[in-house]
Design a protein around this motif. Sequence first.
Motif, PDB file in Angstrom:
ATOM      1  N   ALA A  47       0.822  -1.203   0.000  1.00 12.39           N
ATOM      2  CA  ALA A  47       0.000   0.000   0.000  1.00 12.39           C
ATOM      3  C   ALA A  47       0.858   1.256   0.000  1.00 12.39           C
ATOM      4  O   ALA A  47       0.610   2.205  -0.753  1.00 12.39           O
ATOM      5  N   MET A  48       1.906   1.279   0.833  1.00 11.52           N
ATOM      6  CA  MET A  48       2.768   2.455   0.912  1.00 11.52           C
ATOM      7  C   MET A  48       3.560   2.654  -0.383  1.00 11.52           C
ATOM      8  O   MET A  48       3.751   3.775  -0.844  1.00 11.52           O
ATOM      9  N   ALA A  49       4.028   1.571  -0.968  1.00 12.02           N
ATOM     10  CA  ALA A  49       4.760   1.674  -2.229  1.00 12.02           C
ATOM     11  C   ALA A  49       3.874   2.278  -3.315  1.00 12.02           C
ATOM     12  O   ALA A  49       4.314   3.118  -4.109  1.00 12.02           O
ATOM     13  N   HIS A  50       2.606   1.859  -3.351  1.00  7.83           N
ATOM     14  CA  HIS A  50       1.667   2.390  -4.344  1.00  7.83           C
ATOM     15  C   HIS A  50       1.349   3.855  -4.066  1.00  7.83           C
ATOM     16  O   HIS A  50       1.301   4.681  -4.990  1.00  7.83           O
ATOM     17  N   LEU A  51       1.171   4.209  -2.798  1.00  5.42           N
ATOM     18  CA  LEU A  51       0.829   5.578  -2.438  1.00  5.42           C
ATOM     19  C   LEU A  51       1.969   6.535  -2.767  1.00  5.42           C
ATOM     20  O   LEU A  51       1.739   7.655  -3.238  1.00  5.42           O
ATOM     21  N   GLN A  52       3.207   6.121  -2.540  1.00  8.72           N
ATOM     22  CA  GLN A  52       4.355   6.998  -2.783  1.00  8.72           C
ATOM     23  C   GLN A  52       4.535   7.333  -4.252  1.00  8.72           C
ATOM     24  O   GLN A  52       5.210   8.300  -4.587  1.00  8.72           O
ATOM     25  N   VAL A  53       3.918   6.558  -5.130  1.00 11.99           N
ATOM     26  CA  VAL A  53       3.997   6.825  -6.573  1.00 11.99           C
ATOM     27  C   VAL A  53       2.777   7.602  -7.066  1.00 11.99           C
ATOM     28  O   VAL A  53       2.865   8.380  -8.018  1.00 11.99           O
ATOM     29  N   ASN A  54       1.627   7.464  -6.388  1.00 17.19           N
ATOM     30  CA  ASN A  54       0.364   7.981  -6.911  1.00 17.19           C
ATOM     31  C   ASN A  54      -0.316   9.039  -6.050  1.00 17.19           C
ATOM     32  O   ASN A  54      -1.481   9.367  -6.284  1.00 17.19           O
ATOM     33  N   TYR A  55       0.385   9.611  -5.080  1.00 14.66           N
ATOM     34  CA  TYR A  55      -0.256  10.500  -4.113  1.00 14.66           C
ATOM     35  C   TYR A  55      -0.779  11.802  -4.708  1.00 14.66           C
ATOM     36  O   TYR A  55      -1.647  12.456  -4.118  1.00 14.66           O
ATOM     37  N   LEU A  56      -0.299  12.207  -5.878  1.00 15.06           N
ATOM     38  CA  LEU A  56      -0.739  13.488  -6.444  1.00 15.06           C
ATOM     39  C   LEU A  56      -2.100  13.406  -7.133  1.00 15.06           C
ATOM     40  O   LEU A  56      -2.738  14.422  -7.358  1.00 15.06           O
ATOM     41  N   ARG A  57      -2.536  12.220  -7.460  1.00 16.75           N
ATOM     42  CA  ARG A  57      -3.864  12.091  -8.071  1.00 16.75           C
ATOM     43  C   ARG A  57      -4.872  11.661  -7.002  1.00 16.75           C
ATOM     44  O   ARG A  57      -4.519  11.493  -5.833  1.00 16.75           O
ATOM     45  N   ALA A  58      -6.113  11.486  -7.395  1.00 21.99           N
ATOM     46  CA  ALA A  58      -7.176  11.167  -6.442  1.00 21.99           C
ATOM     47  C   ALA A  58      -7.155   9.683  -6.067  1.00 21.99           C
ATOM     48  O   ALA A  58      -8.092   8.932  -6.326  1.00 21.99           O
ATOM     49  N   VAL A  59      -6.056   9.253  -5.461  1.00 24.86           N
ATOM     50  CA  VAL A  59      -5.952   7.865  -5.017  1.00 24.86           C
ATOM     51  C   VAL A  59      -6.813   7.676  -3.763  1.00 24.86           C
ATOM     52  O   VAL A  59      -6.893   8.560  -2.918  1.00 24.86           O
ATOM     53  N   SER A  60      -7.466   6.533  -3.663  1.00 29.30           N
ATOM     54  CA  SER A  60      -8.381   6.286  -2.545  1.00 29.30           C
ATOM     55  C   SER A  60      -7.871   5.160  -1.662  1.00 29.30           C
ATOM     56  O   SER A  60      -7.017   4.364  -2.061  1.00 29.30           O
ATOM     57  N   LEU A  61      -8.400   5.108  -0.466  1.00 34.67           N
ATOM     58  CA  LEU A  61      -8.060   4.026   0.451  1.00 34.67           C
ATOM     59  C   LEU A  61      -8.512   2.685  -0.115  1.00 34.67           C
ATOM     60  O   LEU A  61      -7.831   1.665   0.049  1.00 34.67           O
ATOM     61  N   ALA A  62      -9.662   2.681  -0.802  1.00 36.46           N
ATOM     62  CA  ALA A  62     -10.148   1.447  -1.410  1.00 36.46           C
ATOM     63  C   ALA A  62      -9.187   0.944  -2.483  1.00 36.46           C
ATOM     64  O   ALA A  62      -8.959  -0.266  -2.614  1.00 36.46           O
ATOM     65  N   GLU A  63      -8.598   1.873  -3.246  1.00 36.07           N
ATOM     66  CA  GLU A  63      -7.621   1.493  -4.270  1.00 36.07           C
ATOM     67  C   GLU A  63      -6.395   0.863  -3.623  1.00 36.07           C
ATOM     68  O   GLU A  63      -5.873  -0.146  -4.094  1.00 36.07           O
ATOM     69  N   LEU A  64      -5.907   1.472  -2.545  1.00 36.09           N
ATOM     70  CA  LEU A  64      -4.752   0.923  -1.837  1.00 36.09           C
ATOM     71  C   LEU A  64      -5.060  -0.452  -1.259  1.00 36.09           C
ATOM     72  O   LEU A  64      -4.219  -1.352  -1.289  1.00 36.09           O
ATOM     73  N   ALA A  65      -6.273  -0.612  -0.749  1.00 36.61           N
ATOM     74  CA  ALA A  65      -6.664  -1.904  -0.181  1.00 36.61           C
ATOM     75  C   ALA A  65      -6.682  -2.983  -1.263  1.00 36.61           C
ATOM     76  O   ALA A  65      -6.288  -4.131  -1.024  1.00 36.61           O
ATOM     77  N   GLU A  66      -7.131  -2.612  -2.454  1.00 34.02           N
ATOM     78  CA  GLU A  66      -7.137  -3.571  -3.567  1.00 34.02           C
ATOM     79  C   GLU A  66      -5.712  -3.966  -3.950  1.00 34.02           C
ATOM     80  O   GLU A  66      -5.423  -5.146  -4.178  1.00 34.02           O
TER      81      GLU A  66
END
Length: 294
Positions: free
Chosen positions: A181-200
Motif C-alpha cells: 500500500a505504501m509503495a503504491h501511495l508513494q507513486v500515486n499521491y498526487l492524483r485522487a488515489v483512494s483508500l479502497a484502491e490501496l486496499a485492492e
Amino acid sequence: MLIREWIGNSQGHAWRLNHHVAEHIAFNFHFHPEYELTLTLGAGGQRHIGHDIESITECDLALVAPNQPHSWQAPARSDGAALELQVVLFRLDWLVALTEHGMPELRHLCQWLAQIRQGVVFSPAFTQLLAPRLARLHELTGVKRLIAVLDILSELEKDRAARFIDAQVVQLDPDRRLMKAMAHLQVNYLRAVSLAELAEVAACSVTTLKRLFAQQMKSSFSQEVLRLRIAHACHLLLTTDRGIDWVAMQSGYACLSHFYQQFSARIGQTPSAFRRQAKIRTNATGKPNANRPS
C-alpha cells in the motif's frame, strides 16, 4: 564546479548509483520519488532534510524519504582537497517486488523503510563502519554491485543510535500488505488515489488497511497523503516562482482554501511565508545550483 561524475544504471531495476567528486557542494533544495542514501566524505557544511538542518562532519550518512525536499551544502576545503559523495537512489516498490518474488529476507527492511516520514541520520559510529563499503560501490559492476547495494541497505535498520527526523520508527513485525500500500501511495499521491484502491493493491479490506496504518505507522491514510502532498508543495514553492494557486493544483489540491488550511496546519506558516523565509535562508547559505548532485 563539478569535477567528475560516475552514474551507475540499474539496467531495469528501480535504483541507481551516483558517485561525485567535487570542489564544493552547492545548495539546491529538491526532491524525487526515490529514497536517497547519501554518504558525504571530507565535507564541512550543512545537511537540509525538510525543516531539519544540521552541520555535517568529515563522514556523514543520511537517508532521505521519498518526496522530501533536501539538499547538502558545503564550501571548498581550505586545503584544496575534493569532496566526495556516494548517492544510492532506490524505490520501495522495487524492494517489495523482490520480497514477493524470492527474497523474503528483505521484508523487514521494507517495513522499516515504509515507516520513515522524512529521513534518518545515522550515528557516527555506524557511519564509520558502513562508509568503506559505500565508498567502494562505484568500483563494482553488474551483479556484484547489486548484491553490495542490497547488503548495505539491509544493514541500515541495525543502527539503534540513528536519529529519525519527524517521527521515531517503531520496530514491528513486517506486514507485506502495508508495504504494498505504501509503495503504491508513494507513486500515486498526487492524483485522487483512494483508500479502497490501496486496499485492492494490498489484497486486503479497507478496514484491515486502516488498522495497519494505525498500528504499524501510528498514522492514517489521509495523514500520509497530506504529508506527501505538502512535501511536494514545499518543493514547488522553493524551486518555482509560480503562484500559490498553481502550486496547490500541482500538489493535488483542487480547493485553494483547503490547501492553505492544510499547509499552515502542517508547516506552521502560510505558503507565502514559507517561500519568503526559504529564500532568506537560501541567500544566507548559497544560491541554488543545478550542478548539485541529486
